[in-house]
Design a protein around this motif. Structure first.
Motif, PDB file in Angstrom:
ATOM      1  N   ILE A 229     -56.621  41.342  -0.757  1.00 34.17           N
ATOM      2  CA  ILE A 229     -56.977  40.648   0.728  1.00 34.17           C
ATOM      3  C   ILE A 229     -57.385  39.643   0.403  1.00 34.17           C
ATOM      4  CG2 ILE A 229     -58.586  40.270   2.999  1.00 34.17           C
ATOM      5  CD1 ILE A 229     -59.224  43.423   2.546  1.00 34.17           C
ATOM      6  N   GLN A 230     -56.029  38.227   1.470  1.00 32.96           N
ATOM      7  CA  GLN A 230     -55.909  36.971   1.861  1.00 32.96           C
ATOM      8  C   GLN A 230     -56.535  36.344   2.809  1.00 32.96           C
ATOM      9  OE1 GLN A 230     -55.879  35.867  -1.713  1.00 32.96           O
ATOM     10  NE2 GLN A 230     -54.716  37.406  -2.561  1.00 32.96           N
ATOM     11  N   PRO A 231     -56.790  35.815   2.471  1.00 30.89           N
ATOM     12  CA  PRO A 231     -57.547  34.992   3.863  1.00 30.89           C
ATOM     13  C   PRO A 231     -56.459  34.879   4.981  1.00 30.89           C
ATOM     14  CG  PRO A 231     -58.001  33.587   1.618  1.00 30.89           C
ATOM     15  CD  PRO A 231     -57.316  34.397   1.497  1.00 30.89           C
ATOM     16  N   GLN A 232     -55.497  34.353   4.665  1.00 30.34           N
ATOM     17  CA  GLN A 232     -54.631  34.198   5.709  1.00 30.34           C
ATOM     18  C   GLN A 232     -54.084  35.647   5.991  1.00 30.34           C
ATOM     19  OE1 GLN A 232     -54.229  33.448   2.304  1.00 30.34           O
ATOM     20  NE2 GLN A 232     -51.754  34.554   1.818  1.00 30.34           N
ATOM     21  N   ASP A 233     -54.594  36.294   5.428  1.00 31.35           N
ATOM     22  CA  ASP A 233     -53.968  37.791   6.843  1.00 31.35           C
ATOM     23  C   ASP A 233     -54.958  38.612   7.652  1.00 31.35           C
ATOM     24  OD1 ASP A 233     -51.602  37.701   5.178  1.00 31.35           O
ATOM     25  OD2 ASP A 233     -53.095  39.314   3.106  1.00 31.35           O
ATOM     26  N   ASN A 252     -61.799  34.006  -2.087  1.00 33.58           N
ATOM     27  CA  ASN A 252     -61.160  31.695  -1.223  1.00 33.58           C
ATOM     28  C   ASN A 252     -61.771  32.448   0.498  1.00 33.58           C
ATOM     29  OD1 ASN A 252     -60.029  30.851  -2.925  1.00 33.58           O
ATOM     30  ND2 ASN A 252     -57.884  31.707  -2.632  1.00 33.58           N
ATOM     31  N   VAL A 253     -61.611  34.042   0.426  1.00 34.83           N
ATOM     32  CA  VAL A 253     -62.122  34.660   2.097  1.00 34.83           C
ATOM     33  C   VAL A 253     -63.588  33.346   2.318  1.00 34.83           C
ATOM     34  CG1 VAL A 253     -62.918  35.664   3.470  1.00 34.83           C
ATOM     35  CG2 VAL A 253     -61.033  36.644   2.154  1.00 34.83           C
ATOM     36  N   PRO A 258     -64.768  31.020   7.692  1.00 33.58           N
ATOM     37  CA  PRO A 258     -66.185  31.500   8.103  1.00 33.58           C
ATOM     38  C   PRO A 258     -66.167  32.239   9.362  1.00 33.58           C
ATOM     39  CG  PRO A 258     -65.288  29.275   8.934  1.00 33.58           C
ATOM     40  CD  PRO A 258     -64.101  29.872   7.940  1.00 33.58           C
ATOM     41  N   ASP A 259     -65.178  32.625   9.794  1.00 29.94           N
ATOM     42  CA  ASP A 259     -65.127  33.794  11.202  1.00 29.94           C
ATOM     43  C   ASP A 259     -64.857  34.863  10.740  1.00 29.94           C
ATOM     44  OD1 ASP A 259     -62.193  32.724  10.267  1.00 29.94           O
ATOM     45  OD2 ASP A 259     -61.382  34.181  11.708  1.00 29.94           O
ATOM     46  N   VAL A 260     -64.731  35.515   9.543  1.00 27.94           N
ATOM     47  CA  VAL A 260     -64.709  36.387   9.376  1.00 27.94           C
ATOM     48  C   VAL A 260     -66.104  37.475   8.142  1.00 27.94           C
ATOM     49  CG1 VAL A 260     -63.643  38.327   7.249  1.00 27.94           C
ATOM     50  CG2 VAL A 260     -62.108  36.786   8.860  1.00 27.94           C
ATOM     51  N   LEU A 261     -66.660  38.332   8.858  1.00 27.77           N
ATOM     52  CA  LEU A 261     -67.530  39.227   8.278  1.00 27.77           C
ATOM     53  C   LEU A 261     -66.902  39.831   6.911  1.00 27.77           C
ATOM     54  CD1 LEU A 261     -71.473  39.417   8.123  1.00 27.77           C
ATOM     55  CD2 LEU A 261     -70.937  41.289   9.564  1.00 27.77           C
ATOM     56  N   VAL A 262     -67.308  39.812   5.816  1.00 30.76           N
ATOM     57  CA  VAL A 262     -67.411  40.763   4.034  1.00 30.76           C
ATOM     58  C   VAL A 262     -68.455  41.330   3.794  1.00 30.76           C
ATOM     59  CG1 VAL A 262     -66.411  40.288   2.285  1.00 30.76           C
ATOM     60  CG2 VAL A 262     -65.162  38.803   3.665  1.00 30.76           C
ATOM     61  N   ILE A 263     -68.138  42.494   3.689  1.00 31.34           N
ATOM     62  CA  ILE A 263     -69.887  43.174   3.145  1.00 31.34           C
ATOM     63  C   ILE A 263     -69.737  44.145   2.289  1.00 31.34           C
ATOM     64  CG2 ILE A 263     -71.742  44.548   4.092  1.00 31.34           C
ATOM     65  CD1 ILE A 263     -70.157  44.852   6.674  1.00 31.34           C
ATOM     66  N   GLU A 264     -70.267  43.870   0.878  1.00 33.68           N
ATOM     67  CA  GLU A 264     -70.185  44.785  -0.002  1.00 33.68           C
ATOM     68  C   GLU A 264     -70.691  45.724   0.470  1.00 33.68           C
ATOM     69  OE1 GLU A 264     -72.648  42.994  -2.995  1.00 33.68           O
ATOM     70  OE2 GLU A 264     -72.025  41.301  -3.133  1.00 33.68           O
ATOM     71  N   GLY A 265     -70.206  47.007   0.383  1.00 39.29           N
ATOM     72  CA  GLY A 265     -70.442  48.385   0.776  1.00 39.29           C
ATOM     73  C   GLY A 265     -70.814  48.881   0.431  1.00 39.29           C
ATOM     74  N   GLY A 266     -71.841  48.881  -0.654  1.00 44.23           N
ATOM     75  CA  GLY A 266     -72.045  50.524  -1.463  1.00 44.23           C
ATOM     76  C   GLY A 266     -73.564  50.621  -2.254  1.00 44.23           C
TER      77      GLY A 266
END
Ligand code: NAP
Length: 365
Positions: A229-233, A252-253, A258-266
């Motif tokens: 997954i790349q930031p521009q997508d 790079n995300v 800063p407008d995207v929420l990434v979470i380690e899910g496990g």
């Protein structure tokens, strides 16, 4: 007391230095070579796992010291031999049930052959990873004020052991689901087999970027050793739940979106006062690269089977029954395991961080 062991392996060269501080500064080719002949060994003694009603377990993380790429590229029988040796070490130390970490659960038929040859029952731990991943994704959606019911979700790694079950659990809660993997034939067959039961609109594609650009919710469970997954997508305000180990969301995300929420899910909080102590340096904590009292969901599943006396190959293979996922989630709750606080890119996600992400998403939309 029922005891457990869990097979671990380094996910990266940075990880090798956490396993073996003496490896710091050594070149990658040398480390790769050392690992080719390095035997499995007991790395961590886990104590202090205690349920609210007083049941206890202890166990060992036994290292099968190979990198993900090596586990994929080495002859399968050699990999099985090393993983089985790790389990035998655990059994010799007193373990009654074994779990398979990261790529040791991916290789070959996802644990089936290893279980057949193992002296003790084996689980991949994937059922609890699936439950934790899906819960994390929807918790992220709630935190971002996202209406999941009208959203499009993407599952990357949708034909895998984890991704296929996640897709089936996510589908009833979204408007559309897009299934993604590389092998188109397998993907099409999987889609054909599940589409009628998915209860939302569904499609499939091998084009990760195209799928991600249409989604508000993304779950990734791939065996890629490169960023997927790349930031521009990503859409503004998207929620990305990352289960893949090693990580496959570009670092790079963090910097560029800063407008995207990434979470380690496990990640799960372990009940009691868990300690992860180095076997070779008693009294020294092993750095799991997680907050205190926290373990991966697959490790937690193995601990729960020991605590519940369910000494059986609970999760194996690539067609995981959703009933198993629900059952282990119930057992986890009963044993006092909880979803860990949100975290990504090795840092906690604070309420302030979520508020800032929501503002950035509104500005960008
Ligand atoms: N967080 C945790 O607690 C935890 C626990 C257990 C496992 N894991 C991790 O979860 C991941 C998945 O495990 P699994 O057991 O489900 O593996 P799996 O059964 O082998 O499935 C892997 C999936 O990823 C897809 N894939 C691989 N490379 C890809 C790429 N570059 N782009 C798109 N799709 C790709 C595969 O399909 P194609 O080959 O067709 O692309 C397949 O659908 C692994 O990284 C594992 O280490 C995490």
């Amino acid at each position: 007391m029922n005891k457990f062991c869990f097979v671990i392996h380094p996910l990266s060269f940075d990880d090798i230095a956490r396993y073996e501080p003496g490896a710091k500064g050594k070149g990658e080719p040398i480390l790769r070579k050392i690992m080719e002949w390095m035997p499995s060994y007991a790395a961590v003694h886990v104590t202090g796992v205690r349920t609210p009603d007083g049941r206890e377990t202890e166990g060992w993380f036994v290292a099968a010291p190979l990198l993900p790429q090596q586990l994929v590229e080495f002859p399968r029988e050699e990999v099985y031999r090393r993983v089985l040796r790790a389990i035998e070490i655990g059994a010799e130390l007193g373990a009654h049930v074994a779990g398979l970490g990261a790529f040791t659960a991916v290789v070959g038929d996802a644990g089936i052959t290893i279980n057949e040859r193992s002296p003790i029952p084996v689980t991949t731990g994937n059922s609890l990873t699936i439950a934790a991943g899906v819960q994390s994704l929807f918790r992220g959606a709630r935190e971002m004020g996202l209406d999941a019911g009208s959203s499009t979700a993407v599952v990357i790694g949708a034909t895998g052991s984890i991704g296929s079950a996640c897709a089936r659990l996510i589908a009833p809660n979204v408007a559309r689901i897009i299934l993604v993997a590389r092998n188109e034939t397998r993907l099409r067959k999987f889609h054909e087999s599940v589409s009628a039961s998915l209860t939302c609109a569904s499609e499939y594609t091998t084009d990760v970027a195209a799928a991600v650009s249409r989604a508000q919710l993304v779950l990734t469970a791939t065996t890629s050793t490169q960023d997927v997954i790349q930031p521009q997508d990503l859409q503004a305000g998207a929620v990305v739940c990352e289960l893949s180990l090693p990580h496959d969301v570009s670092r790079n995300v963090a910097a560029q979106r800063p407008d995207v929420l990434v979470i380690e899910g496990g990640n799960m909080v372990v009940p009691g006062s868990p300690r992860f102590e180095r076997v070779r340096e008693p009294g020294t904590e092993f750095d799991l690269n997680l907050p205190a009292r926290t373990a991966l969901a697959c490790m937690s599943e193995t601990m729960i089977l020991a605590l519940e006396g369910r000494l059986e190959p609970f999760t194996l293979g690539r067609g995981i029954e959703l009933a198993k996922v629900i059952e282990i989630a119930d057992m986890a709750q009963c044993c006092g395991f909880e979803l860990a606080d949100m975290r990504a890119f090795d840092a906690a996600i604070t309420p302030e961080k979520i508020a800032a992400t929501r503002i950035a998403a509104t500005v960008r939309q």
